[in-house]
Design a protein around this motif. Sequence first.
Motif, PDB file in Angstrom:
ATOM      1  N   UNK A 238       6.972  -9.477   2.567  1.00 12.99           N
ATOM      2  CA  UNK A 238       7.453 -10.112   1.353  1.00 12.99           C
ATOM      3  C   UNK A 238       8.915  -9.740   1.113  1.00 12.99           C
ATOM      4  N   UNK A 239       9.582 -10.581   0.353  1.00  9.90           N
ATOM      5  CA  UNK A 239      10.963 -10.302  -0.002  1.00  9.90           C
ATOM      6  C   UNK A 239      11.031  -9.029  -0.843  1.00  9.90           C
ATOM      7  N   UNK A 240      12.040  -8.205  -0.585  1.00 17.57           N
ATOM      8  CA  UNK A 240      12.206  -6.941  -1.310  1.00 17.57           C
ATOM      9  C   UNK A 240      13.582  -6.891  -1.956  1.00 17.57           C
ATOM     10  N   UNK A 241      13.618  -6.406  -3.187  1.00 14.28           N
ATOM     11  CA  UNK A 241      14.888  -6.122  -3.824  1.00 14.28           C
ATOM     12  C   UNK A 241      15.358  -4.769  -3.313  1.00 14.28           C
ATOM     13  N   UNK A 242      16.452  -4.756  -2.601  1.00 16.70           N
ATOM     14  CA  UNK A 242      16.938  -3.539  -1.959  1.00 16.70           C
ATOM     15  C   UNK A 242      17.797  -2.717  -2.921  1.00 16.70           C
ATOM     16  N   UNK A 243      18.750  -3.368  -3.569  1.00 17.72           N
ATOM     17  CA  UNK A 243      19.660  -2.657  -4.455  1.00 17.72           C
ATOM     18  C   UNK A 243      20.292  -3.645  -5.417  1.00 17.72           C
ATOM     19  N   UNK A 244      20.618  -3.165  -6.602  1.00 18.07           N
ATOM     20  CA  UNK A 244      21.296  -4.007  -7.586  1.00 18.07           C
ATOM     21  C   UNK A 244      22.280  -3.179  -8.387  1.00 18.07           C
ATOM     22  N   UNK A 245      23.251  -3.883  -8.959  1.00 17.32           N
ATOM     23  CA  UNK A 245      24.221  -3.253  -9.844  1.00 17.32           C
ATOM     24  C   UNK A 245      24.445  -4.196 -11.013  1.00 17.32           C
ATOM     25  N   UNK A 246      24.334  -3.692 -12.237  1.00 18.62           N
ATOM     26  CA  UNK A 246      24.498  -4.591 -13.367  1.00 18.62           C
ATOM     27  C   UNK A 246      25.939  -4.550 -13.889  1.00 18.62           C
ATOM     28  N   UNK A 247      26.206  -5.341 -14.900  1.00 19.90           N
ATOM     29  CA  UNK A 247      27.579  -5.487 -15.375  1.00 19.90           C
ATOM     30  C   UNK A 247      28.120  -4.156 -15.889  1.00 19.90           C
ATOM     31  N   UNK A 248      27.219  -3.283 -16.353  1.00 18.30           N
ATOM     32  CA  UNK A 248      27.654  -1.975 -16.832  1.00 18.30           C
ATOM     33  C   UNK A 248      27.807  -0.930 -15.740  1.00 18.30           C
ATOM     34  N   UNK A 249      27.475  -1.320 -14.512  1.00 20.89           N
ATOM     35  CA  UNK A 249      27.622  -0.394 -13.394  1.00 20.89           C
ATOM     36  C   UNK A 249      26.362   0.377 -13.043  1.00 20.89           C
ATOM     37  N   UNK A 250      25.268   0.122 -13.755  1.00 17.86           N
ATOM     38  CA  UNK A 250      24.028   0.818 -13.437  1.00 17.86           C
ATOM     39  C   UNK A 250      23.463   0.278 -12.133  1.00 17.86           C
ATOM     40  N   UNK A 251      23.018   1.187 -11.279  1.00 16.67           N
ATOM     41  CA  UNK A 251      22.484   0.800  -9.977  1.00 16.67           C
ATOM     42  C   UNK A 251      20.998   1.126  -9.889  1.00 16.67           C
ATOM     43  N   UNK A 252      20.290   0.341  -9.102  1.00 20.06           N
ATOM     44  CA  UNK A 252      18.884   0.579  -8.831  1.00 20.06           C
ATOM     45  C   UNK A 252      18.630   0.326  -7.361  1.00 20.06           C
ATOM     46  N   UNK A 253      17.640   1.051  -6.823  1.00 22.07           N
ATOM     47  CA  UNK A 253      17.354   0.966  -5.399  1.00 22.07           C
ATOM     48  C   UNK A 253      15.859   0.902  -5.132  1.00 22.07           C
ATOM     49  N   UNK A 254      15.533   0.229  -4.042  1.00 22.83           N
ATOM     50  CA  UNK A 254      14.192   0.286  -3.487  1.00 22.83           C
ATOM     51  C   UNK A 254      13.922   1.737  -3.078  1.00 22.83           C
ATOM     52  N   UNK A 255      12.733   2.252  -3.367  1.00 22.86           N
ATOM     53  CA  UNK A 255      12.444   3.651  -3.049  1.00 22.86           C
ATOM     54  C   UNK A 255      12.720   3.970  -1.590  1.00 22.86           C
ATOM     55  N   UNK A 256      12.395   3.050  -0.693  1.00 23.01           N
ATOM     56  CA  UNK A 256      12.510   3.324   0.736  1.00 23.01           C
ATOM     57  C   UNK A 256      13.956   3.553   1.173  1.00 23.01           C
ATOM     58  N   UNK A 257      14.921   3.050   0.411  1.00 22.09           N
ATOM     59  CA  UNK A 257      16.325   3.174   0.822  1.00 22.09           C
ATOM     60  C   UNK A 257      17.095   4.198   0.004  1.00 22.09           C
ATOM     61  N   UNK A 258      16.465   4.771  -1.002  1.00 22.94           N
ATOM     62  CA  UNK A 258      17.163   5.757  -1.836  1.00 22.94           C
ATOM     63  C   UNK A 258      17.667   6.918  -0.989  1.00 22.94           C
ATOM     64  N   UNK A 259      18.899   7.296  -1.241  1.00 19.98           N
ATOM     65  CA  UNK A 259      19.511   8.375  -0.499  1.00 19.98           C
ATOM     66  C   UNK A 259      20.158   7.929   0.802  1.00 19.98           C
ATOM     67  N   UNK A 260      19.894   6.689   1.221  1.00 18.67           N
ATOM     68  CA  UNK A 260      20.480   6.173   2.468  1.00 18.67           C
ATOM     69  C   UNK A 260      21.436   5.015   2.204  1.00 18.67           C
ATOM     70  N   UNK A 261      21.122   4.193   1.218  1.00 17.48           N
ATOM     71  CA  UNK A 261      21.935   3.015   0.908  1.00 17.48           C
ATOM     72  C   UNK A 261      22.691   3.241  -0.391  1.00 17.48           C
TER      73      UNK A 261
END
Length: 115
Positions: free
Chosen positions: A44-67
């Motif tokens: 399935x499609x996965x959300x890997x990483x995002x950044x919002x207008x305020x600069x907050x970032x979020x990551x897929x657990x599997x890529x945290x610390x690497x991406x």
Amino acid sequence: QVRLVESGGGLVQPGGSLRLACAASENIFNFNALGWYRLAPGKERELVASINVGGKTEYLDFVKGRFTISRDNAKNTIYLQMNSLKPEDTAVYYCYSRILQRYTWGQGTQVTVSS
């Protein structure tokens, strides 16, 4: 109409690094968020990483610390720095922009992690 142009995919060995770029045709502060999804065969499609207008970032657990997702406001570009790549990261990576619930997509770029 917003255009997103991606670059930076390719073939890399496990443990290697790649940096993806996504250039927007307008000011990235016009968007609520930008980021990257990926789609691998049979998954399935996965959300890997995002950044919002305020600069907050979020990551897929599997890529945290690497991406790491970042942005260059002057260039209206976001980046995805991918380190310690694993074969499981192999996928087509799609950049997106979002305004409320309206999404725009890039053309996709193939990332293949293989020895």
